[in-house]
Design a protein around this motif. Structure first.
Motif, mmCIF file in Angstrom:
data_model
loop_
_atom_site.group_PDB
_atom_site.id
_atom_site.type_symbol
_atom_site.label_atom_id
_atom_site.label_comp_id
_atom_site.label_asym_id
_atom_site.label_seq_id
_atom_site.Cartn_x
_atom_site.Cartn_y
_atom_site.Cartn_z
ATOM 1 N N LEU A 132 0.837 -1.206 0.000
ATOM 2 C CA LEU A 132 0.000 0.000 0.000
ATOM 3 C C LEU A 132 0.869 1.253 0.000
ATOM 4 O O LEU A 132 0.602 2.214 -0.711
ATOM 5 N N ARG A 133 1.945 1.210 0.799
ATOM 6 C CA ARG A 133 2.829 2.372 0.876
ATOM 7 C C ARG A 133 3.605 2.570 -0.426
ATOM 8 O O ARG A 133 3.601 3.656 -0.995
ATOM 9 N N LYS A 134 4.231 1.490 -0.892
ATOM 10 C CA LYS A 134 5.158 1.644 -2.021
ATOM 11 C C LYS A 134 4.451 1.654 -3.373
ATOM 12 O O LYS A 134 4.697 2.504 -4.211
ATOM 13 N N ASP A 135 3.574 0.674 -3.586
ATOM 14 C CA ASP A 135 2.985 0.549 -4.920
ATOM 15 C C ASP A 135 1.756 1.438 -5.091
ATOM 16 O O ASP A 135 1.440 1.864 -6.183
ATOM 17 N N ARG A 136 1.025 1.690 -3.991
ATOM 18 C CA ARG A 136 -0.159 2.537 -4.135
ATOM 19 C C ARG A 136 0.053 3.939 -3.568
ATOM 20 O O ARG A 136 -0.855 4.758 -3.567
ATOM 21 N N GLY A 137 1.260 4.190 -3.054
ATOM 22 C CA GLY A 137 1.597 5.542 -2.602
ATOM 23 C C GLY A 137 0.794 6.071 -1.430
ATOM 24 O O GLY A 137 0.576 7.278 -1.288
ATOM 25 N N MET A 138 0.341 5.176 -0.577
ATOM 26 C CA MET A 138 -0.482 5.629 0.557
ATOM 27 C C MET A 138 0.374 6.143 1.700
ATOM 28 O O MET A 138 1.442 5.598 1.982
#
Lengths: 433, 433
Positions: free
Chosen positions: A63-69
């Protein structure tokens, strides 16, 4: 104290599809030390408590890396109410491409609380009037029958034949239903290592079934919980991979390939709906919003974490499991041969994958015999009778090899052979002893 | 490509109960930067990603120490298929004793996939024939209406009155239904800070309602998601705590008190079933086995972990949350007074707890006005219209204060006041601009 009148409760509650499960669970709980070939439970020895937090963390990282959350969005995704169709549809779609040759738009995927909810959604949607019926290969998975009962939808049995579905019987069944004023909507089928028969359909049969569905204008509900547990050799494509016209609604489960406790399954429903901008998946999501609201995002995260750890491939993730199930299946089939190969009237099929083998015997093997087998011989199995819509299965039992290790399989087979030989030689009276 | 005919799908799919949710979600997604008083979502700022593994570990420790499980059994409990009624029924029962004065046998508890599934189970069980109907206080929670639609069960509206249910109207409604050949089975009611009205029933009214239910021979379906979020003062006992004859089926949710993402609710159904050794909970479990099989034990573990960390008390666990919601509610009500107190025809109720306030205005506030409010003023709310079975709510809107912090509440109220004053002064034509 008030008492409810059982006649004032939904008729499904006294239907064998719902009561059988209870009976089988009760027998199992009465004989906890028996060797059980009954449940289609996955093998437990690859699991440990540390893996759940690890999968969760892997999904958060995604979520943090691939979806930029940011962190607040990560927390919200896991903790808060979420999208009805689910938060891992893209990851499920990627797995379907990698492992099943299925091209699914993420928007056509509805993540469900196990495959069971997926069946409920589809049958609920298709049961519009009291004319709507579903067809199912007979014998069939009892979960399909149970879901149909709960939406008041009759299940019409179609002969299984030697290859998983008898297409002539299917056409006959559809014609008869239409002649009776009914509207057959779909055929439920498990083309790979079916529960309970263990049968698989060859590729040619799959193509022919798609043609029959097209001709008869019915949907195919393809359920595929066991496809990945195949031998090294060729594996025919799923119906959905061969589907060019939207005939197939694909039902998936992560119960056997990740873990049952997550309760995550899904349905791929890319059919267009006339006069609507949406597709069938959107209609199923509306129903889901009033059954379970959404599938736990924490459960979804666990499934996604396992997939992400394995480059999106469930096949890769299950390398050890696949070998284990293959070993177990071989051992079960070989062990039957050594113990019962020369007993007249006893035979079994030899699936190349999946969890199940069906044994045919020259005596009745129903609930009473199961209870006796547990009590006197310490071995459990499933009477095939429970999987039939009409008559059938009286002389057959289903063996599952999925949850046992090698020693328990040998021990269980010794006990099973002793039980069967006793049953056969004392034909008729075994349960009265 | 095939197309499905929408007329061949279940009629619930075009019912306002199911389509309204979609519309409201769409409006919300169109205006992501709006201040939203719409959703009854819990406050997010107390959550962090570390708490889920911590709750899981706490439950595992409980399994080891209090239930004497070895590591294999712990892993099995979390990962494998499990008991249909759930694995934390005893912990739920302990919470009900500690926080709600309810004496529940663990065996009467069925843990469900959110309270939504609990409603589906109960309504499915009670809808035995096409004569069976459910009554619901009008306006009512849309999830109840949606669940009823999916089991083809009509919902008959009962006036809410000033105290949450108009008992005379209830008796009249039951009599009318019986005269029409129908069988009224139960009244759905939310006695504490109801969604959407915010109304609470005084203790006297609760006792009287139990008497009415006894006299009319109907069940009471008590839904209680907000009861813990009350002011410091007296809180009347739940209906279930006052129930001596088994009239009440109690519906519980951990969505607001633990986290929505776990998707865990439950139902307490201790009613006897004539001619059976079991109780109503056993019947509900049979239905559940064919809808979701069982509730994710991982989700259950998270809920149990939070309870165990707080000596089994949800009230204790939610000390900070309770204060937050109380602050938010006061701020909302005070802020409405400062901005709209002198505007003729504008009024609102003043609940002492829960998430919701209802504002009455002298102009229509429906879907078109909501869309305009989001677009032109950057503020969202819920038209009360969606909660009524018949006519009603055209001039009312529901505000939820649960998910916002103080600054956003002030900002949202500024915008809401601007919208309402514009709507009132340009009566009739606001949406065409």
């Amino acid at each position: 104290m008030i008492e409810l009148d059982p006649a004032s409760l939904h008729p499904a509650l006294t239907d064998p599809a719902l009561t059988a499960m209870n009976f089988l669970n009760e027998v199992a709980s009465c004989y906890p030390d028996a060797v059980s070939f009954a449940p289609g439970r996955p093998f437990e020895e690859f699991w440990d408590v540390a893996q759940i937090p690890r999968y969760l963390e892997r999904f958060c990282e995604h979520l943090r890396k691939d979806r930029g959350m940011d962190e607040a969005a990560v927390v919200r995704t896991l903790h808060q109410y979420g999208r009805t169709k689910g938060v891992i549809a893209d990851i499920v779609a990627r797995h379907l491409g990698a492992d099943e040759g299925i091209t699914a738009a993420p928007d056509a995927v509805v993540v469900t609380v196990g495959c069971q909810e997926a069946m409920v959604l589809v049958l609920r949607a298709l049961r519009a009037t009291d004319r709507d019926v579903v067809l199912a290969v007979d014998p069939t998975y009892v979960g399909l029958t149970g879901a149909a009962r709960l939406v008041d939808m009759p299940v019409l049995p179609v002969a299984s034949g030697a290859e998983g579905v008898d297409r002539e019987d299917l056409a006959r069944c559809v014609a008869e239903a239409r002649a009776a004023g009914l509207r057959p909507r779909a055929l439920y089928v498990m083309p790979d290592f079916a529960n309970p028969t263990g049968l698989s359909m060859p590729e040619e049969g799959r193509r022919a079934l798609l043609e029959t569905a097209e001709r008869e204008d019915i949907l195919l509900l393809e359920d595929n919980p066991y496809g990945l547990f195949c031998g090294a050799a060729e594996r025919p494509p799923t119906l959905k991979a061969l589907d060019t016209t939207g005939r197939v609604v694909y039902l998936g489960s992560f119960a056997k390939t990740v873990l049952p406790g997550a309760r995550v399954g899904y349905v791929v429903a890319d059919q267009r709906v006339r006069g609507s901008a949406g597709i069938f998946a959107d209609e199923l999501a509306k129903i889901k919003s009033m059954i379970t609201v959404n599938t736990s995002p924490i459960s979804q995260a666990i499934v996604a974490g396992r997939l992400l750890e394995n480059d999106g491939s469930l096949d890769l993730a299950n390398t050890a499991e696949r070998h284990q199930y293959q070993r177990n299946l071989s051992q079960l089939i070989d062990g039957l041969g050594r113990r019962l190969g020369s007993v007249p009237g006893v035979s079994w099929n030899q699936p190349r994958g999946g969890f199940f083998v069906v044994v045919t015997v020259p005596v009745a093997v129903g609930d009473a015999e199961l209870e006796y087998s547990g009590r006197a011989h310490g071995v459990l199995w499933t009477p095939m009778r429970h999987f039939y819509g009409g008559a059938g299965g009286e002389h057959q039992l289903r063996l599952s090899c999925s949850s046992l290790d090698g020693d328990r399989i040998e021990q269980g087979l010794d006990r099973l052979a002793a039980f069967l030989i006793e049953a056969i030689t004392s034909a008729g009276g075994i349960c009265e002893r």
